[in-house]
Design an enzyme around this catalytic site. Structure first.
Site, PDB file in Angstrom:
ATOM      1  N   CYS A 101      28.257  44.434  40.546  1.00 14.29           N
ATOM      2  CA  CYS A 101      28.709  44.628  41.932  1.00 14.29           C
ATOM      3  C   CYS A 101      27.784  45.604  42.657  1.00 14.29           C
ATOM      4  CB  CYS A 101      30.155  45.110  41.970  1.00 14.29           C
ATOM      5  SG  CYS A 101      30.397  46.647  41.076  1.00 14.29           S
TER       6      CYS A 101
ATOM      7  N   GLU B  21      27.772  40.677  45.189  1.00 19.53           N
ATOM      8  CA  GLU B  21      27.924  40.585  43.731  1.00 19.53           C
ATOM      9  C   GLU B  21      26.804  39.696  43.183  1.00 19.53           C
ATOM     10  OE1 GLU B  21      31.119  41.845  42.704  1.00 19.53           O
ATOM     11  OE2 GLU B  21      30.969  41.378  40.576  1.00 19.53           O
TER      12      GLU B  21
END
Ligand SMILES: C[S@@+](CC[C@H](N)C(=O)[O-])C[C@H]1O[C@@H](n2cnc3c(N)ncnc32)[C@H](O)[C@@H]1O
Length: 358
Positions: free
Chosen positions: A316, A350
């Site tokens: 992330c 992401e």
């Protein structure tokens, strides 16, 4: 480490992709796979503060740096159930002094079909148990109230999620204490992306670090003979074990171990009671899956996972990923790179990477 969001000029996906391509241009020259999200109602989790003025109360957000406050009426990127509830809940609280007084925060959590709300108080919640119970009944709400060292639950706090992964449905349970991927559609796409890779590979056993409540593990388990999945949080592991039962899966060992402890166990530096029923030498790991927090992997973990042929890295934070790749690319090369727009209209992105040993 800098902040990836600071590199971006604006929040558009095009800009985020441009930055990622620039950041990884020395590491990866092939096509990126891109997964886009809906613009509205994609986010299943929201945390807001309350702002009190005179006798009134409002949802608010505070900018940590400038301390500036923003009054919030609606959050149209949030799940529709959250959007629909927000005005009803605020209206109810405005009219009830006991519920309003010393209320400082709210957390909304939605699965596809269910919703829970947590109210945070700076006073003893036992004193307003009746009012909270009425609120839960009148709005038909799964309600949790918290104050210092106290928690009350009205109706239920555990939510059920159904994920559709290609033609299969998986069932998960979790509560507000778990890590939850905030965009369900993108979460399903991420799991499908990993499954698609695995279907083209020769697989034996899987080692997973940072497994949470088994979000990836449960859906991937059938691709492997055995799975060892580890995670720091006790709550997450409790739900992971329950989720195994719910999906009738029997080839996963979920163990509560931090990634640092797992590295120690592999190096036989330390013995763990939690591992006493497991012989690590019995596993033949063909694949490792890591999905670490924003800080990425530390050196110990990198040293552990670089021993394995195939690493799937979900990240992330592109900047910690980039730092980790400086080490991992000494032994591995990137074979696939996917971008998941999990946080639409924000500067976050992401990444999913498949690394193979050189
Ligand atoms: C980004 S989340 C991913 C969770 C899971 N893969 C999912 O998809 O829901 C990272 C997880 O790592 C766990 N975690 C944080 N620090 C850790 C550590 N040092 N060792 C092991 N797990 C850790 C957190 O509790 C969290 O569940």
């Amino acid at each position: 480490m800098k902040d990836f969001s600071k590199l971006c000029i604006n929040n558009t996906l095009e800009e985020k992709i441009r930055q990622i391509k620039e950041l990884f241009k020395e590491n990866y020259k092939e096509e990126f796979e891109i997964f886009i999200s809906s613009f509205k109602h994609y986010r299943t989790r929201a945390e807001l503060s309350f702002y009190h003025k005179d006798d009134d109360i409002f949802y608010a957000m505070f900018d940590e740096k400038t301390k500036k406050k923003y009054i919030i009426d609606t959050l149209d990127f949030c799940d529709e159930k959250i959007c629909n509830l927000m005005p009803l809940l605020l209206d109810y609280i405005k009219k009830n002094f006991a519920l309003k007084e010393k209320l400082f925060g709210v957390e909304f959590l939605a699965s596809k079909k269910e919703l829970s709300v947590t109210l945070l108080y700076h006073k003893d919640i036992n004193l307003i148990e009746k009012e909270l119970s009425d609120l839960s009944k009148n709005l038909q709400l799964n309600l949790i109230a918290r104050s210092k060292k106290k928690k009350l639950i009205f109706q239920k706090e555990i939510l059920t999620q159904n994920l559709n992964i290609f033609d299969k449905e998986f069932i998960y349970e979790f509560n507000n204490d778990c890590f939850i991927q905030p965009n369900t559609l993108i979460n399903e796409k991420m799991i499908e992306w990993v499954l698609t890779i695995l279907k083209q590979e020769t697989t034996k056993d899987l080692l997973e670090l940072y497994c949470g409540y088994g979000n990836f593990t449960i859906a991937l388990a059938s691709c492997f003979k055995k799975v060892l999945a580890t995670e720091l949080s006790k709550k997450n592991i409790q739900f992971a074990l329950k989720n195994c039962e719910l999906n009738q899966i029997s080839n996963i060992d979920f163990i509560r171990l931090s990634s640092e402890e797992l590295s120690q166990a592999f190096k036989k530096e330390r013995e763990f009671n939690r591992l006493k029923h497991i012989n690590l030498d019995d596993f033949n790991f063909s694949h490792v899956l890591v999905d670490p927090p924003r800080s990425g992997l530390n050196k110990e973990v990198i040293n552990l996972i670089k021993n394995y042929n195939n690493i799937i890295y979900i990240s992330c934070n592109p900047l910690s990923l980039k730092e980790n790749l400086d080490f991992l690319l000494k032994t591995h090369q990137i074979k696939k790179f996917a971008l998941f727009d999990q946080f639409v209209h924000t500067k976050h992105l992401e990444c999913g990477i498949l690394l193979k040993k050189i």
